[in-house]
Write a protein that holds these residues in place. Structure first.
Motif, short mmCIF file in Angstrom:
data_model
loop_
_atom_site.label_atom_id
_atom_site.label_comp_id
_atom_site.label_asym_id
_atom_site.label_seq_id
_atom_site.Cartn_x
_atom_site.Cartn_y
_atom_site.Cartn_z
N LYS A 104 0.84 -1.19 0.00
CA LYS A 104 0.00 0.00 0.00
C LYS A 104 0.88 1.25 0.00
CE LYS A 104 -2.72 2.45 3.28
NZ LYS A 104 -3.41 2.42 4.52
N ARG A 105 0.54 2.17 -0.89
CA ARG A 105 1.23 3.45 -0.91
C ARG A 105 0.50 4.40 0.01
NH1 ARG A 105 4.84 3.67 -5.40
NH2 ARG A 105 4.46 1.92 -6.74
N THR A 106 1.19 5.35 0.55
CA THR A 106 0.54 6.29 1.46
C THR A 106 0.42 7.68 0.87
OG1 THR A 106 2.66 6.76 2.53
CG2 THR A 106 1.29 5.03 3.51
N ASP A 107 0.79 7.85 -0.37
CA ASP A 107 0.74 9.15 -1.01
C ASP A 107 -0.13 9.06 -2.26
OD1 ASP A 107 1.13 11.58 -2.23
OD2 ASP A 107 3.31 11.43 -2.32
N GLU A 128 0.32 1.07 -8.87
CA GLU A 128 1.01 0.28 -9.89
C GLU A 128 -0.06 -0.35 -10.78
OE1 GLU A 128 4.02 -2.13 -8.02
OE2 GLU A 128 5.12 -0.34 -7.39
N ASP A 129 -0.21 -1.67 -10.79
CA ASP A 129 -1.23 -2.27 -11.66
C ASP A 129 -2.48 -2.72 -10.89
OD1 ASP A 129 -0.08 -4.40 -10.32
OD2 ASP A 129 0.17 -5.65 -12.10
N ARG A 130 -2.56 -2.37 -9.61
CA ARG A 130 -3.70 -2.77 -8.78
C ARG A 130 -4.75 -1.67 -8.76
NH1 ARG A 130 -3.91 -3.54 -2.28
NH2 ARG A 130 -6.09 -4.15 -2.21
N LEU A 131 -5.98 -2.01 -9.15
CA LEU A 131 -7.09 -1.07 -9.10
C LEU A 131 -7.50 -0.89 -7.64
CD1 LEU A 131 -9.19 0.60 -10.73
CD2 LEU A 131 -10.66 -1.43 -10.64
N VAL A 132 -7.41 0.34 -7.14
CA VAL A 132 -7.71 0.60 -5.73
C VAL A 132 -8.86 1.59 -5.54
CG1 VAL A 132 -5.37 0.02 -4.98
CG2 VAL A 132 -5.94 2.41 -5.51
N MET A 151 -12.47 3.43 -7.82
CA MET A 151 -13.23 3.55 -9.06
C MET A 151 -14.37 4.55 -8.90
SD MET A 151 -16.49 2.04 -8.78
CE MET A 151 -16.91 1.20 -10.28
N LEU A 152 -14.70 5.19 -10.02
CA LEU A 152 -15.82 6.12 -10.09
C LEU A 152 -16.54 5.82 -11.38
CD1 LEU A 152 -15.74 9.93 -9.42
CD2 LEU A 152 -16.81 9.03 -11.47
N GLY A 153 -17.86 5.73 -11.33
CA GLY A 153 -18.67 5.54 -12.53
C GLY A 153 -19.69 6.65 -12.64
N ILE A 154 -19.77 7.29 -13.81
CA ILE A 154 -20.69 8.40 -14.01
C ILE A 154 -21.47 8.23 -15.31
CG2 ILE A 154 -18.86 9.79 -15.10
CD1 ILE A 154 -20.29 12.29 -13.92
N ARG A 155 -22.72 8.60 -15.26
CA ARG A 155 -23.53 8.69 -16.48
C ARG A 155 -23.31 10.11 -16.99
NH1 ARG A 155 -26.43 4.31 -16.83
NH2 ARG A 155 -27.06 3.21 -14.94
N GLY A 156 -22.41 10.25 -17.93
CA GLY A 156 -22.00 11.56 -18.41
C GLY A 156 -23.12 12.41 -18.96
N GLU A 157 -24.05 11.79 -19.69
CA GLU A 157 -25.14 12.55 -20.29
C GLU A 157 -26.07 13.14 -19.23
OE1 GLU A 157 -27.01 8.61 -19.59
OE2 GLU A 157 -25.03 9.24 -20.31
N LYS A 158 -26.12 12.52 -18.07
CA LYS A 158 -26.97 13.01 -16.98
C LYS A 158 -26.16 13.69 -15.88
CE LYS A 158 -30.51 9.49 -17.57
NZ LYS A 158 -31.25 8.41 -16.93
N GLY A 159 -24.83 13.51 -15.90
CA GLY A 159 -23.99 14.05 -14.85
C GLY A 159 -24.25 13.41 -13.50
N HIS A 160 -24.58 12.13 -13.51
CA HIS A 160 -24.92 11.43 -12.27
C HIS A 160 -23.88 10.36 -11.94
CE1 HIS A 160 -27.49 10.07 -9.01
NE2 HIS A 160 -27.22 8.84 -9.39
N ILE A 161 -23.24 10.50 -10.78
CA ILE A 161 -22.29 9.49 -10.32
C ILE A 161 -23.08 8.34 -9.71
CG2 ILE A 161 -20.48 8.97 -8.62
CD1 ILE A 161 -19.56 11.89 -8.93
N CYS A 162 -22.88 7.14 -10.26
CA CYS A 162 -23.62 5.98 -9.74
C CYS A 162 -22.74 5.02 -8.97
CB CYS A 162 -24.37 5.27 -10.86
SG CYS A 162 -23.58 5.21 -12.42
N PHE A 163 -21.43 5.10 -9.13
CA PHE A 163 -20.50 4.28 -8.36
C PHE A 163 -19.30 5.14 -7.97
CE2 PHE A 163 -22.23 1.01 -11.39
CZ PHE A 163 -22.91 0.26 -10.45
N PHE A 164 -18.88 5.01 -6.70
CA PHE A 164 -17.70 5.74 -6.24
C PHE A 164 -17.15 4.99 -5.03
CE2 PHE A 164 -16.19 10.45 -5.91
CZ PHE A 164 -14.88 10.04 -5.81
N PHE A 165 -16.07 4.24 -5.23
CA PHE A 165 -15.55 3.37 -4.18
C PHE A 165 -14.03 3.39 -4.17
CE2 PHE A 165 -19.72 1.65 -5.16
CZ PHE A 165 -20.25 1.45 -3.89
N VAL A 166 -13.46 3.38 -2.99
CA VAL A 166 -12.02 3.26 -2.79
C VAL A 166 -11.78 2.10 -1.83
CG1 VAL A 166 -9.92 4.38 -1.93
CG2 VAL A 166 -11.59 5.72 -3.24
N ASP A 167 -10.86 1.23 -2.20
CA ASP A 167 -10.49 0.09 -1.36
C ASP A 167 -10.23 0.57 0.07
OD1 ASP A 167 -8.44 -1.74 -0.04
OD2 ASP A 167 -8.86 -2.89 -1.86
#
Length: 150
Positions: free
Chosen positions: A2-5, A67-71, A73-89
Motif C-alpha cells: 500500500k502506498r501512502t501518497d 502500480e497495476d492494482r485497481l484501488v 473507481m468512479l462511474g458516471i452517467r456523463g449525459e446526466k452528470g450522475h455518479i452511480c459508483f464511487f468506491f475506494v479500497d
C-alpha cells in the motif's frame, strides 16, 4: 504493498475490459463499508445493479491504480452528470484517492452539474467536495441514500 501518497496513484479512464474489475472492487468495498448498515434487500439490490447490463449501459468509468492494482473507481452517467459508483479500497481510504478520482472526472465534465445519491458513510466526503443535499435520507429497494448536487 500500500502506498501512502495519493500523488503516487495513477488515475485514468478505464478501458472496457477493466470494467469487470471495477465492479468487483465496488462490491468488495460495498460489502465492507455499506452493507452492514443496509437491510438484506438493499444489499441484494446493489448486487443486482452490478449485474444488470441495462443499468450499467452508458456508464463511464475512472480508476485509481497503485502500480497495476485497481484501488479506486468512479462511474458516471456523463449525459446526466450522475455518479452511480464511487468506491475506494478500504486499505486506501483517507489518502486523497477519492478526491483525485473526482478531480480527474471533472476534467472531462468541467461545467456539468453533478448529482449523486450518497450512502450514509459517504456524506462527509461528498460534503467536503462541495456537494449539498437536495433532500433528506431516503430508502428505495433497501438502498439508503441522500440525494446530492454540485
Amino acid at each position: 504493498m500500500k502506498r501512502t501518497d495519493a500523488g503516487l496513484i495513477a488515475v485514468r479512464p478505464l478501458h472496457e475490459e477493466e470494467t469487470e474489475s471495477a465492479l468487483r472492487l465496488a462490491w468488495k468495498v460495498f460489502c465492507a463499508f455499506e452493507a452492514p448498515d443496509y437491510a438484506p434487500e438493499g444489499t441484494e439490490e446493489f448486487k443486482r445493479c452490478l449485474n444488470d447490463d441495462a443499468y450499467l449501459a452508458g456508464i463511464r468509468y475512472y480508476g485509481a491504480f497503485d502500480e497495476d492494482r485497481l484501488v479506486g473507481m468512479l462511474g458516471i452517467r456523463g449525459e446526466k452528470g450522475h455518479i452511480c459508483f464511487f468506491f475506494v479500497d478500504g486499505d486506501y481510504q483517507r489518502l486523497g484517492i477519492g478526491t483525485k478520482l473526482f478531480g480527474r472526472m471533472r476534467e472531462d465534465f468541467p461545467e456539468r452539474t453533478i448529482t449523486l445519491n450518497s450512502s450514509p458513510c459517504g456524506l462527509p466526503f461528498y460534503k467536503a467536495l462541495g456537494f449539498t443535499a437536495t433532500d433528506t435520507e431516503q430508502t428505495v429497494s433497501g438502498i439508503r441514500f441522500t440525494p446530492m448536487i454540485l
